[in-house]
Design an enzyme around this catalytic site. Sequence first.
Site, PDB file in Angstrom:
ATOM      1  N   PRO A 275       0.785  -1.227   0.000  1.00 16.23           N
ATOM      2  CA  PRO A 275       0.000   0.000   0.000  1.00 16.23           C
ATOM      3  C   PRO A 275       0.820   1.282   0.000  1.00 16.23           C
ATOM      4  CG  PRO A 275      -0.183  -1.140   2.113  1.00 16.23           C
ATOM      5  CD  PRO A 275       0.485  -2.080   1.164  1.00 16.23           C
ATOM      6  N   ASN A 276       0.354   2.209  -0.797  1.00 19.99           N
ATOM      7  CA  ASN A 276       0.890   3.580  -0.893  1.00 19.99           C
ATOM      8  C   ASN A 276       2.226   3.680  -1.626  1.00 19.99           C
ATOM      9  OD1 ASN A 276      -1.306   4.817   0.560  1.00 19.99           O
ATOM     10  ND2 ASN A 276      -0.491   3.825   2.382  1.00 19.99           N
TER      11      ASN A 276
ATOM     12  N   ARG B 292       5.218  11.183  -2.226  1.00 15.04           N
ATOM     13  CA  ARG B 292       4.852  10.835  -0.863  1.00 15.04           C
ATOM     14  C   ARG B 292       6.049  11.036   0.060  1.00 15.04           C
ATOM     15  NH1 ARG B 292       4.727   4.641   1.404  1.00 15.04           N
ATOM     16  NH2 ARG B 292       3.833   5.167   3.416  1.00 15.04           N
TER      17      ARG B 292
ATOM     18  N   TYR C  88      11.139   8.962   1.705  1.00 15.35           N
ATOM     19  CA  TYR C  88      11.155   7.934   0.648  1.00 15.35           C
ATOM     20  C   TYR C  88      11.887   8.339  -0.630  1.00 15.35           C
ATOM     21  CZ  TYR C  88       7.728   5.728   3.688  1.00 15.35           C
ATOM     22  OH  TYR C  88       7.114   5.159   4.758  1.00 15.35           O
TER      23      TYR C  88
ATOM     24  N   ASN D 193       8.115  -5.394  -0.884  1.00 11.93           N
ATOM     25  CA  ASN D 193       7.970  -4.323   0.108  1.00 11.93           C
ATOM     26  C   ASN D 193       6.512  -4.313   0.550  1.00 11.93           C
ATOM     27  OD1 ASN D 193       7.750  -2.030   1.641  1.00 11.93           O
ATOM     28  ND2 ASN D 193       9.017  -0.769   0.300  1.00 11.93           N
TER      29      ASN D 193
ATOM     30  N   ALA E 183       2.962  -0.858   4.957  1.00  7.91           N
ATOM     31  CA  ALA E 183       2.361  -0.839   6.303  1.00  7.91           C
ATOM     32  C   ALA E 183       1.921  -2.228   6.776  1.00  7.91           C
ATOM     33  CB  ALA E 183       1.177   0.117   6.313  1.00  7.91           C
TER      34      ALA E 183
ATOM     35  N   GLU F  87      12.172  -9.334   2.081  1.00 11.35           N
ATOM     36  CA  GLU F  87      11.447  -8.155   2.573  1.00 11.35           C
ATOM     37  C   GLU F  87      12.334  -6.923   2.413  1.00 11.35           C
ATOM     38  OE1 GLU F  87       9.950  -8.635   6.630  1.00 11.35           O
ATOM     39  OE2 GLU F  87      10.048  -6.468   6.899  1.00 11.35           O
TER      40      GLU F  87
ATOM     41  N   HIS G 156      12.575  -2.614   2.738  1.00 14.64           N
ATOM     42  CA  HIS G 156      12.025  -1.319   3.153  1.00 14.64           C
ATOM     43  C   HIS G 156      12.954  -0.216   2.692  1.00 14.64           C
ATOM     44  CE1 HIS G 156       8.914  -3.238   5.406  1.00 14.64           C
ATOM     45  NE2 HIS G 156       9.818  -4.046   5.911  1.00 14.64           N
TER      46      HIS G 156
ATOM     47  N   ARG H  83      12.465   4.957  12.970  1.00 12.24           N
ATOM     48  CA  ARG H  83      11.203   5.694  12.848  1.00 12.24           C
ATOM     49  C   ARG H  83      10.290   5.369  14.046  1.00 12.24           C
ATOM     50  NH1 ARG H  83       8.878   4.979   7.056  1.00 12.24           N
ATOM     51  NH2 ARG H  83       7.630   6.736   7.778  1.00 12.24           N
TER      52      ARG H  83
HETATM   53  C1  DQA Z   1       8.054   1.091   4.156  1.00 20.74           C
HETATM   54  C2  DQA Z   1       8.061   1.275   5.678  1.00 20.74           C
HETATM   55  C3  DQA Z   1       6.682   1.036   6.257  1.00 20.74           C
HETATM   56  O1  DQA Z   1       6.692   1.236   7.673  1.00 20.74           O
HETATM   57  C4  DQA Z   1       5.677   2.030   5.667  1.00 20.74           C
HETATM   58  O2  DQA Z   1       4.382   1.750   6.141  1.00 20.74           O
HETATM   59  C5  DQA Z   1       5.725   2.072   4.187  1.00 20.74           C
HETATM   60  C6  DQA Z   1       7.017   1.966   3.489  1.00 20.74           C
HETATM   61  C7  DQA Z   1       9.419   1.432   3.522  1.00 20.74           C
HETATM   62  O3  DQA Z   1       9.641   1.022   2.390  1.00 20.74           O
HETATM   63  O4  DQA Z   1      10.254   2.125   4.141  1.00 20.74           O
HETATM   64  O5  DQA Z   1       4.709   2.292   3.529  1.00 20.74           O
HETATM   65  O6  DQA Z   1       7.784  -0.267   3.855  1.00 20.74           O
END
Ligand code: DQA
Length: 139
Positions: free
Chosen positions: A5-6, A13, A18, A69, A72, A93, A95, A102
């Site tokens: 998501p996102n 964003r 990011y 990735n 959330a 995984e 990030h 954070r």
């Molecule tokens: C994320 C870190 C997550 O905590 C966050 O919710 C994201 C992006 C990252 O790539 O740093 O949406 O996965």
Amino acid sequence: MLNGPNLNLLGKRENEVYGEFTLQDIENEITKLVEDYGYRLDSKQSNHEGELVDILQAADGEYDGVIFNPAAYTHTSVALHDVIKAISLPVIEVHISNIHSREEFRHKSLLASVCYGQIIGFGKQGYRLAALALLPEQK
Ligand code: DQA
């Protein structure tokens, strides 16, 4: 490659967290990298937990590995934990940000224990490192 998501909003964003790059930039870069090794990249993004589960179930047996990735859902999803455990694909995984520097709710991953590995905090370079970790020539 699978993004949660996102991550379709990358580039517009929270740029200070990011970066300026877009998901398309990452797709282009990783496609080129794996093609140099004779592999093919499929890339999907979804904002929906169940759809991510469906994609991972369908990927089993079809691909050599997954750069994931989970965004959330990393911190909340038992369903994603269970599907990663159920399939036999290596899932890495990734990030973009350093989740440990954070908010506290980002420090815990429900997925790390069932993933092949975890790459955190190296920006978009993390996707490249994950791809290299999956490519047999790199082992
Ligand atoms: C994320 C870190 C997550 O905590 C966050 O919710 C994201 C992006 C990252 O790539 O740093 O949406 O996965």
